[in-house]
Scaffold this motif. Sequence first.
Motif, short mmCIF file in Angstrom:
data_model
loop_
_atom_site.label_atom_id
_atom_site.label_comp_id
_atom_site.label_asym_id
_atom_site.label_seq_id
_atom_site.Cartn_x
_atom_site.Cartn_y
_atom_site.Cartn_z
N PRO A 207 0.82 -1.21 0.00
CA PRO A 207 0.00 0.00 0.00
C PRO A 207 0.86 1.26 0.00
O PRO A 207 1.98 1.27 0.53
CB PRO A 207 -0.82 -0.12 1.29
CG PRO A 207 -0.70 -1.54 1.70
CD PRO A 207 0.63 -2.02 1.21
N ALA A 208 0.34 2.33 -0.57
CA ALA A 208 1.06 3.60 -0.53
C ALA A 208 1.10 4.15 0.89
O ALA A 208 2.11 4.69 1.34
CB ALA A 208 0.40 4.59 -1.47
N TRP A 209 -0.02 4.00 1.60
CA TRP A 209 -0.13 4.58 2.94
C TRP A 209 -0.59 3.50 3.90
O TRP A 209 -1.76 3.12 3.90
CB TRP A 209 -1.10 5.76 2.94
CG TRP A 209 -0.72 6.82 1.95
CD1 TRP A 209 -1.20 6.99 0.69
CD2 TRP A 209 0.25 7.84 2.15
NE1 TRP A 209 -0.58 8.05 0.07
CE2 TRP A 209 0.30 8.61 0.95
CE3 TRP A 209 1.08 8.22 3.21
CZ2 TRP A 209 1.16 9.70 0.79
CZ3 TRP A 209 1.93 9.30 3.05
CH2 TRP A 209 1.97 10.04 1.86
N SER A 210 0.38 2.96 4.64
CA SER A 210 0.07 1.87 5.56
C SER A 210 0.99 1.97 6.77
O SER A 210 2.16 2.37 6.65
CB SER A 210 0.26 0.51 4.86
OG SER A 210 -0.06 -0.55 5.73
N ALA A 211 0.43 1.61 7.92
CA ALA A 211 1.21 1.75 9.17
C ALA A 211 0.90 0.60 10.11
O ALA A 211 -0.17 -0.02 10.04
CB ALA A 211 0.87 3.06 9.85
N THR A 212 1.86 0.33 11.01
CA THR A 212 1.57 -0.45 12.20
C THR A 212 1.84 0.47 13.39
O THR A 212 2.79 1.26 13.38
CB THR A 212 2.42 -1.72 12.31
OG1 THR A 212 3.82 -1.37 12.21
CG2 THR A 212 2.08 -2.69 11.21
N ILE A 213 1.00 0.37 14.40
CA ILE A 213 1.08 1.22 15.58
C ILE A 213 1.21 0.31 16.79
O ILE A 213 0.32 -0.50 17.07
CB ILE A 213 -0.16 2.13 15.69
CG1 ILE A 213 -0.34 2.96 14.41
CG2 ILE A 213 -0.07 3.04 16.92
CD1 ILE A 213 -1.65 3.71 14.34
N ASP A 214 2.32 0.44 17.51
CA ASP A 214 2.58 -0.39 18.69
C ASP A 214 1.94 0.28 19.91
O ASP A 214 2.45 1.29 20.41
CB ASP A 214 4.09 -0.54 18.89
CG ASP A 214 4.45 -1.43 20.07
OD1 ASP A 214 3.52 -1.95 20.73
OD2 ASP A 214 5.65 -1.59 20.34
N MET A 215 0.83 -0.30 20.38
CA MET A 215 0.10 0.29 21.50
C MET A 215 0.47 -0.36 22.83
O MET A 215 -0.20 -0.14 23.85
CB MET A 215 -1.40 0.14 21.25
CG MET A 215 -1.92 0.83 20.00
SD MET A 215 -2.03 2.62 20.18
CE MET A 215 -3.52 2.77 21.17
N SER A 216 1.54 -1.17 22.83
CA SER A 216 1.89 -1.91 24.05
C SER A 216 2.34 -1.00 25.18
O SER A 216 2.28 -1.40 26.36
CB SER A 216 2.98 -2.94 23.75
OG SER A 216 4.19 -2.29 23.33
#
Length: 637
Positions: A391-400
């Motif tokens: 994807p052009a705009w994709s993220a993972t966000i670590d909420m730990s």
Amino acid sequence: MISKRSVLRGLLPVVIVVGVLVASLLVRPVGLHSVNLAVCTYSGTATVISVSPTSGPTGGGTVVSVTGCGFVGATGVKFGTTAAGFTVISSTLIHATSPAHAPGTVDITVINSSGSSATSASDQFTYVPPWCGAFNMTSIPTTWTAGQTQTFPVTVTNCGTVTWIHTGYNEVDLDLHFANSPGGSANQSQWLNSTAFALPADLAPNASVTLTVSFTAPSQGGQEVLEALMIVEHSFWFDQVTSSPQQWAFVNVDVTQSASGGTWSATIDMSTVPTTWGAGQSQTFSVKVTNTSTATWVHAGYNEVDLDLHFATKAGGSTQQSHWLNSTAFALPTDVAPAGNATVSVTFSAPANGGGTLIIEGLMIREHLFWFDQVTATPHQWYPKSVTVTPAWSATIDMSTVPTTWKAGETKSFSVKVTNNGSMTWPSTGYNEVDLDLHFAMSSGGSANQANWVNSLALALPADVLPGANAMVAVAFTAPDHPAGSLTLEGLMIKEHQFWFDAVTTSPQQWAPITATITQATYGLTSVPTAWTRGQTLTFSVTVTNKTAFTWAHTGYNEFDLDFHFTTATGGSAQQASWLTSQAFALPADLASGASVTFNVTVTAPNTSGSMSLEAEMIKEHAWWFTDVSSVSVVIT
């Protein structure tokens, strides 16, 4: 001179006739219509024995003779549930004028002071639509060969109220079409062909005519339907103006391909198609196509044969077009004869908003006529290849690292790690910078669920983030003062003034939720009496602890009060419909965060006996109720 004896002799026949008439009246009543009085109940309500005529147009206006008994003193006549104008002719006859009504059959009922007449099959009246067609398709062949022409009869009946004109710009025609499934004009996307046949003459209402037609099967084989539907040319299909009764009729047919295996067939070599793509990326490559049919593929013109490529989430050819993400047709470099092949040079682009594992599928099309898989079922005509699209705009966000317990109104500081999984660099500044948004919500679901967000804070990145890189975002975030309890705390990236990441990238999921608990108050109710009498007033002590991050003011327009209410259902202010009483008590003084106060309250029970609950709940007057509540089970006698 006439003698008295002569006068009496002359009157004798008249007397005899009158006597016979009087006797007949004593034997049975005489009405204007013959009525079977055996069906009359004489219970007080009217009885409808028959109606004439039994049908009329949907626009109303038909004068109906209603025959029965008990009609003297009638106060109303209804067609179904619709009131009608009427005239009582006698105790056994009413003339009623049908009101406008949708197509269908209704009961005609007569109402008097004792009620409404009972319904039966003999009181029914059918509203006939203006445009209605019925078909006898029993002579239609059920086995066909692709492209075969057969001749057969079809009988059509005008079941409407308008005469069908057989010539002119708006003539009424019979349309026959082969289709993948039945469904009338709303299903035209599944029609494989269509031919209109003219009537031999105008057709009056209730009349029928048999047409002998010659019709040709499509080149596609398989299990299909042959469907009939009337049309007023240049105006409407009958099923567009009449929904009941159903205006299309069909028979199931079996269309077989010719012995050669099909007229239009291809193999497509997808081995040269790239397997890795970026969202929106264009790549150039070649695809070899081979003509395995018996017809030459023409490479130019209105019905030229093209190679279609499309990204899709599901393989399956033209029947799966709802899963196609894009589609581009590429012309052949030259005509291709049977058993010949051609190499097609293509420049093709991945969808801008897709991502993850997708399919690139090749399928030949004869423009403005058919996809190859519509006319040749075996071998299958689509050729899929699995590819990966970044994807052009994709993220993972670590909420730990995000705290899971909060006081209402509390601000906490922490860091969140975000990783750029897309193909575009994230700018950290500017009108369209990429930010991390945190929000408490009643449920998870990303930007499509904003109606359930309780708050929202956008946090800037410390620097631009390249594809594959990550950044630690420093956060100072405040929990809402209400509601409290178990909420969702969610992270989602946003390209400011343009889009949320989940609006342009559906896979993988772009929002990252955790469950967080927010506290507001606790209550000490050990001194609350559990036995009461109706209307009794008792005084007891209660302890309240401030579990929020702010001080509770005990005076003023928005002071914090303790509310006690007797209720048949616990759950706080959301259950106010079940509250029997409600009394608010002021705090004795301001109450700081973390502090507790014990004070006396005087509470009055309702004038209702039984088992229920006495519930405590804090309120910020003229603002909001607390989510945290506590209750004691009580019995009132």
